[in-house]
Design a protein around this motif. Sequence first.
Motif, short mmCIF file in Angstrom:
data_model
loop_
_atom_site.label_atom_id
_atom_site.label_comp_id
_atom_site.label_asym_id
_atom_site.label_seq_id
_atom_site.Cartn_x
_atom_site.Cartn_y
_atom_site.Cartn_z
N LEU A 127 0.85 -1.20 0.00
CA LEU A 127 0.00 0.00 0.00
C LEU A 127 0.88 1.25 0.00
CD1 LEU A 127 -2.80 -1.22 2.36
CD2 LEU A 127 -3.24 0.15 0.32
N GLN A 128 1.94 1.22 0.82
CA GLN A 128 2.85 2.36 0.87
C GLN A 128 3.61 2.52 -0.44
OE1 GLN A 128 4.72 1.19 4.44
NE2 GLN A 128 3.34 2.42 5.71
N PRO A 149 -2.12 1.99 -4.41
CA PRO A 149 -3.22 1.54 -5.27
C PRO A 149 -4.53 2.25 -4.91
CG PRO A 149 -2.87 -0.03 -3.51
CD PRO A 149 -1.81 1.01 -3.35
N GLU A 150 -5.53 2.05 -5.78
CA GLU A 150 -6.84 2.68 -5.53
C GLU A 150 -7.75 1.76 -4.72
OE1 GLU A 150 -8.12 3.75 -9.52
OE2 GLU A 150 -6.13 4.61 -9.88
N ILE A 151 -7.55 0.45 -4.86
CA ILE A 151 -8.41 -0.50 -4.14
C ILE A 151 -7.57 -1.65 -3.58
CG2 ILE A 151 -8.98 -1.79 -6.28
CD1 ILE A 151 -11.82 -2.23 -5.02
N VAL A 152 -7.94 -2.11 -2.39
CA VAL A 152 -7.27 -3.26 -1.81
C VAL A 152 -8.31 -4.15 -1.13
CG1 VAL A 152 -6.68 -2.10 0.37
CG2 VAL A 152 -5.36 -4.08 -0.36
N PHE A 199 -5.08 4.03 5.80
CA PHE A 199 -5.00 4.49 4.40
C PHE A 199 -6.38 4.98 3.96
CE2 PHE A 199 -1.78 1.25 5.08
CZ PHE A 199 -0.63 1.80 4.55
N PRO A 200 -6.85 6.13 4.50
CA PRO A 200 -8.22 6.56 4.25
C PRO A 200 -8.54 6.83 2.77
CG PRO A 200 -7.01 8.21 5.51
CD PRO A 200 -6.14 7.01 5.44
N ALA A 201 -7.52 7.13 1.98
CA ALA A 201 -7.77 7.46 0.57
C ALA A 201 -8.03 6.20 -0.28
CB ALA A 201 -6.58 8.23 -0.01
#
Length: 381
Positions: free
Chosen positions: A47-48, A52-55, A70-72
């Motif tokens: 993630l860091q 990405p946009e979705i996980v 990761f609020p975004a």
Amino acid sequence: MNKKIILLGATGSIGVQTADIIREHKEEFQLVGFSAGKNMDTARKFLQEFSPEIVCVQQEEDAKALKAEFPAVEVVFGNQGLIETATYDADILVNAVIGSVGLEPTLEAIKLGRVIAIANKETLVTAGHLVMDSAKQYGATILPVDSEHSALFQSLNGEKREQASRLILTASGGSFRDRTRAELENVTVQDALNHPNWSMGSKITIDSATMVNKGLEVIEAHILFDFDYQDIDVLLHRESIIHSMVEFHDTSVMAQLGTPDMRVPIQYALSYPERLPRPEAKRLNLAEIGKLHFQEMDYERFRALKLAFDAGIEGGTMTTVLNAANEQAVAMFLNEQIKFLQIEELIERAMNEHAPIYSPDLETILNVDSQTRKSVENMIK
Ligand code: NDP
Ligand code: MG
């Protein structure tokens, strides 16, 4: 080339190597989404690194924790989350989850006509006809990641199916290739996890030791390339340098060679139809290797391979049973609940007890899959 990639099973052996390729070719590839199971350390790291946009993660608690950090990012979970991630806007879906849990996300991405790079062989074994029929219907492209199938795909080199007469899959023989059946009686989980040529996830390493992996690959080859089982051979080749071969009607044989490194077929599926350099990779040096060895397969010694051919020839839900019984048995072996040779005994029993259903729909496959797991679990109670 700037391809957006969704990677299912990012935290696994194939997943991490796919991330290596994306990292090595930042101009070419962008990771827009991925799924993890329970490995939150690697999920956080990715993630860091890749923003990405979705996980997707397996459990709701983990999803909540990641969302707070990761609020975004859109964070989803469970089997439904896996489908949302698989169908998120992208150019390529890499399916590198383990087991038949990869089936429904794959089918949903196919409905969007996506390019799917498939490592997840259990999906093809359990319901290959659904995958290939709907890929045809929706114009989706299925590209192989498994090294043998990538080799077959490259050796076919776009020639018409009718030009080829035989597929020859090579097999390293796994961790126990030089042991007799008697010597397999008391092998441990640790012994089985010690593969001579490839470093892989634990389930597929056990599958290689039992030779179920080669059996799944024979079925995978039948599904992907439309060859009858009598036209698919398995050849023992201990060095894993020739990754597989195609024989054509004029007796020409095309092979694909390379050092055993999964990043090569993974990268080819991502860059196809182009090829990208692999500056870090070890080149093949045949003069240094000197000799390659080949040996006929012994179907009595490698009984599970025979069972896979039987399941494939029978067809219908028999391959679903083979796969589900194996997944359950391998999980029990890794948990030290059964002995090594019991894996194939349980598969055989599950197959003997099953009356196959032909041309099964998705619901039938999911039912047979879960019934088989339960009955295999009950066999050792
Ligand atoms: P791993 O066990 O290393 O990784 C599996 C991945 O799937 C991990 O990301 C894991 O998450 C995730 N996962 C496991 N269970 C679930 C679940 N129930 N729901 C959602 N995600 C889940 O497997 P490999 O990378 O070795 O293999 C992946 C696939 O590729 C298999 O089908 C295998 O047969 C095939 N393959 C593998 C090769 C190899 O070299 N490894 C070679 C050729 C084919 P987490 O770890 O976070 O829990
Ligand atoms: Mg393989």
